[in-house]
Every structure is written in C-alpha cells, then in structure tokens.
Design a protein around this motif. Structure first.
Motif, PDB file in Angstrom:
ATOM      1  N   PRO A 115       0.811  -1.225   0.000  1.00 24.86           N
ATOM      2  CA  PRO A 115       0.000   0.000   0.000  1.00 24.86           C
ATOM      3  C   PRO A 115       0.843   1.273   0.000  1.00 24.86           C
ATOM      4  N   SER A 116       2.145   1.161   0.234  1.00 26.07           N
ATOM      5  CA  SER A 116       3.018   2.330   0.192  1.00 26.07           C
ATOM      6  C   SER A 116       3.502   2.640  -1.223  1.00 26.07           C
ATOM      7  N   GLY A 117       3.136   1.782  -2.198  1.00 29.03           N
ATOM      8  CA  GLY A 117       3.498   2.054  -3.588  1.00 29.03           C
ATOM      9  C   GLY A 117       4.790   1.423  -4.037  1.00 29.03           C
ATOM     10  N   TYR A 118       5.224   0.358  -3.356  1.00 28.96           N
ATOM     11  CA  TYR A 118       6.435  -0.362  -3.740  1.00 28.96           C
ATOM     12  C   TYR A 118       6.052  -1.707  -4.365  1.00 28.96           C
ATOM     13  N   ALA A 119       6.962  -2.226  -5.189  1.00 31.79           N
ATOM     14  CA  ALA A 119       6.758  -3.534  -5.803  1.00 31.79           C
ATOM     15  C   ALA A 119       8.077  -4.287  -5.827  1.00 31.79           C
TER      16      ALA A 119
ATOM     17  N   LYS B   1      11.133  -1.473  -4.974  1.00 33.04           N
ATOM     18  CA  LYS B   1      11.335  -0.129  -5.496  1.00 33.04           C
ATOM     19  C   LYS B   1       9.980   0.521  -5.732  1.00 33.04           C
ATOM     20  N   ALA B   2       9.963   1.845  -5.615  1.00 38.55           N
ATOM     21  CA  ALA B   2       8.717   2.583  -5.800  1.00 38.55           C
ATOM     22  C   ALA B   2       8.260   2.499  -7.252  1.00 38.55           C
ATOM     23  N   ASP B   3       6.949   2.419  -7.440  1.00 33.28           N
ATOM     24  CA  ASP B   3       6.367   2.372  -8.777  1.00 33.28           C
ATOM     25  C   ASP B   3       5.189   3.330  -8.807  1.00 33.28           C
ATOM     26  N   ALA B   4       5.289   4.360  -9.637  1.00 37.79           N
ATOM     27  CA  ALA B   4       4.257   5.397  -9.690  1.00 37.79           C
ATOM     28  C   ALA B   4       2.938   4.883 -10.253  1.00 37.79           C
ATOM     29  N   ASP B   5       2.946   3.722 -10.902  1.00 36.52           N
ATOM     30  CA  ASP B   5       1.712   3.175 -11.469  1.00 36.52           C
ATOM     31  C   ASP B   5       0.838   2.487 -10.437  1.00 36.52           C
ATOM     32  N   ILE B   6       1.348   2.261  -9.246  1.00 34.29           N
ATOM     33  CA  ILE B   6       0.555   1.599  -8.204  1.00 34.29           C
ATOM     34  C   ILE B   6      -0.431   2.590  -7.598  1.00 34.29           C
TER      35      ILE B   6
ATOM     36  N   SER C 109      -7.872  -0.734  -6.492  1.00 33.32           N
ATOM     37  CA  SER C 109      -7.600  -1.964  -7.233  1.00 33.32           C
ATOM     38  C   SER C 109      -6.472  -1.733  -8.231  1.00 33.32           C
ATOM     39  N   ASN C 110      -5.542  -2.674  -8.282  1.00 37.76           N
ATOM     40  CA  ASN C 110      -4.426  -2.639  -9.223  1.00 37.76           C
ATOM     41  C   ASN C 110      -4.408  -3.943 -10.020  1.00 37.76           C
ATOM     42  N   THR C 111      -4.246  -3.835 -11.320  1.00 38.55           N
ATOM     43  CA  THR C 111      -4.111  -5.018 -12.151  1.00 38.55           C
ATOM     44  C   THR C 111      -2.630  -5.322 -12.352  1.00 38.55           C
TER      45      THR C 111
ATOM     46  N   VAL D 107       8.336 -10.434 -17.676  1.00 39.24           N
ATOM     47  CA  VAL D 107       8.047  -9.005 -17.778  1.00 39.24           C
ATOM     48  C   VAL D 107       6.855  -8.713 -16.872  1.00 39.24           C
ATOM     49  N   ALA D 108       7.043  -7.801 -15.921  1.00 41.24           N
ATOM     50  CA  ALA D 108       6.006  -7.490 -14.938  1.00 41.24           C
ATOM     51  C   ALA D 108       5.439  -6.104 -15.199  1.00 41.24           C
ATOM     52  N   TYR D 109       4.111  -5.970 -15.072  1.00 40.84           N
ATOM     53  CA  TYR D 109       3.419  -4.717 -15.300  1.00 40.84           C
ATOM     54  C   TYR D 109       2.497  -4.399 -14.124  1.00 40.84           C
ATOM     55  N   VAL D 110       2.302  -3.111 -13.866  1.00 40.50           N
ATOM     56  CA  VAL D 110       1.288  -2.632 -12.931  1.00 40.50           C
ATOM     57  C   VAL D 110       0.385  -1.667 -13.692  1.00 40.50           C
ATOM     58  N   ASN D 111      -0.891  -2.025 -13.833  1.00 40.25           N
ATOM     59  CA  ASN D 111      -1.847  -1.158 -14.536  1.00 40.25           C
ATOM     60  C   ASN D 111      -1.326  -0.721 -15.905  1.00 40.25           C
ATOM     61  N   ASP D 112      -0.750  -1.681 -16.618  1.00 36.96           N
ATOM     62  CA  ASP D 112      -0.240  -1.521 -17.977  1.00 36.96           C
ATOM     63  C   ASP D 112       1.061  -0.737 -18.057  1.00 36.96           C
ATOM     64  N   GLY D 113       1.624  -0.343 -16.921  1.00 38.38           N
ATOM     65  CA  GLY D 113       2.932   0.281 -16.914  1.00 38.38           C
ATOM     66  C   GLY D 113       3.988  -0.767 -16.604  1.00 38.38           C
ATOM     67  N   LYS D 114       5.055  -0.809 -17.395  1.00 43.68           N
ATOM     68  CA  LYS D 114       6.068  -1.844 -17.194  1.00 43.68           C
ATOM     69  C   LYS D 114       6.860  -1.588 -15.920  1.00 43.68           C
ATOM     70  N   PHE D 115       6.910  -2.590 -15.054  1.00 45.39           N
ATOM     71  CA  PHE D 115       7.681  -2.490 -13.820  1.00 45.39           C
ATOM     72  C   PHE D 115       9.118  -2.957 -14.026  1.00 45.39           C
ATOM     73  N   ALA D 116       9.291  -4.118 -14.667  1.00 46.73           N
ATOM     74  CA  ALA D 116      10.642  -4.650 -14.861  1.00 46.73           C
ATOM     75  C   ALA D 116      10.609  -5.796 -15.855  1.00 46.73           C
TER      76      ALA D 116
END
Length: 251
Positions: free
Chosen positions: A117-121, A138-143, A150-152, A163-172
C-alpha cells in the motif's frame, strides 16, 4: 438510425470504456476464474480465506502470509493477469503485501510479484526454501495506493523472460527459470506484524503470449539477493512464513 440501434451503440461504447486496457494481451485464453463459484482445485477451505462477490478475500494472521495455489493446471509461456485490491485499513503500509504467484513447482520453489500500500513492488523467488531477490523493492508510480484501490498486476512469461506490469505500466523485465513442464499459478497475501490485513483478488486470467515486435532487453536477476541503496527509501517487509488453506504443504 433507430433508438434501439443508438442504445446498442451507447451500451457497446460503455462496455469498451470500462474494459481495462491492461488486460492480458494474448489472443488465446488458457484459463480464467471470475470467482463466482469455488473451484475445488484451489483448496480454499481455511477460515482466513473466503470467496464472495467475485473476489477471493484473504485475511492472513499477523506476520503470516497465505499462499493460494491453483493445482489444476501448469503454465509455461503465458500472460497472467490478476486484480489486487488494497486493504482499507493499514497501520504500516510497508509491512503488508500481496500479488500473483507463478512458475510454482512446489511450496519451496516459486516466483511472486508483490505490491504494498506504500506504492512499492518487488519480484522475488523462493528457491529450495530460501528467499532471493530478483528485483528488490522499489517505488512504482503506477501503483494506486489509496485505501481499497484496485491494481491489475500482469506477468508475461516467455522462455527465460519475465516481464512485470502494474496497470499496464512496465515495472521490470528480468531473466527467470521456468520449471520443466511449466509451473502453477496462484495468489499470495501477507499481513502486518501486529494486525490482520484484508486483501482481495479478482479477475484472474491467463492467455498465450502475444507476439512482441520489439525484443526486450533483459536485466540480470539479482541471484545473490543484494539490496540497492536503501538509504534513500524505506524497505518494505521481507516475506513472512506462509501457510496454505489446508495448512498442509502439497508437493
């Protein structure tokens, strides 16, 4: 144009607008679960886990995680999507986490993609019962960090690529090790050290991997589990001991 046709066009436009743009991209659906009915392959029979209104509600005990694995199918190359709903009340938003599990061989060997909930992944791997960091927190602004947001989360698995994504933004994008014959998928939620947190999962979908015209540049996995510069950020909690719904690990 008739009023009936206009109504159909408006309804169709509303449906398209409400469809997440970050759904799995493959053209062939391999597996879905809307959690309207309980699939016995999940083994969802613990007091900490309930299914209601199309969501799996998980309330792990303090400083404990619940690991929910679908035992009916194995997946090798696949696109896996899962919606994760944040708890509505937290005391320490760095100390609770949830997300999808993939390439699970057994309860001592699997990967997971977690958010807080702090915005890290992070992407972590449990190998022969020991944790190692693949991508450290690491922090991810898409969270979306709001209470109840809700986050996809999506992981695309192809060969040795994750390849990992948060709400269609690439995380890593990292290298991984697919189990022979593929692995199981699942969900994992962990509560804070001193309180029970409620996480909800929904809209699980698995497709084949869509063709990607641009080959990704792979970052090496941090097999040694080293932590990047932690002086500039708060490091979320490490994975807690896991329990299974039946409280008995299944090989």
């Amino acid at each position: 144009m008739s009023l009936w046709m206009r109504a159909l066009m408006v309804a169709g436009a509303m449906t398209l607008a409400s469809t997440p743009a970050w759904a799995c991209k493959g053209g062939k659906t391999l597996f879905t679960d809307d959690f309207q009915e309980v699939d016995a392959s999940w083994g969802l029979d613990a007091p900490d886990v309930t299914v209601e209104d199309g969501k799996v509600k998980v309330k792990p005990q303090p400083n404990i995680s619940n690991l929910l694995i679908y035992k009916g199918l194995n997946f090798g190359e696949a696109d896996v999507c899962l919606t994760v709903r944040m708890p509505t009340i937290v005391s320490n938003n760095d100390n609770t986490m949830a997300g999808p599990v993939f390439w699970q061989k057994d309860y001592d060997n699997y990967y997971m993609f977690m958010i807080t909930p702090s915005g890290y992944a992070e992407i972590a791997r449990k190998l022969n019962g020991k944790w190692m960091s693949v991508i450290d927190w690491k922090a991810d602004a898409d969270i979306k960090t709001q209470a109840g947001a809700s986050n996809t989360l999506r992981v695309t698995l192809s060969g040795s690529s994750i390849v990992a994504y948060v709400n269609d933004g690439k995380f890593a994008t990292v290298k991984g090790q697919m189990p022979e014959g593929g692995g199981r998928i699942g969900m994992r939620a962990q509560s804070e050290e001193n309180q029970v947190d409620t996480w909800k999962f929904s809209a699980l979908k698995v497709t084949d991997v869509a063709a990607d015209p641009a080959a990704p540049v792979l970052a090496p996995a941090d097999a040694a589990g080293t932590t990047p510069d932690t002086a500039t950020k708060v490091t979320p909690a490490a994975p807690a001991p896991a329990t299974t719904p039946a409280a008995k690990p299944v090989p």
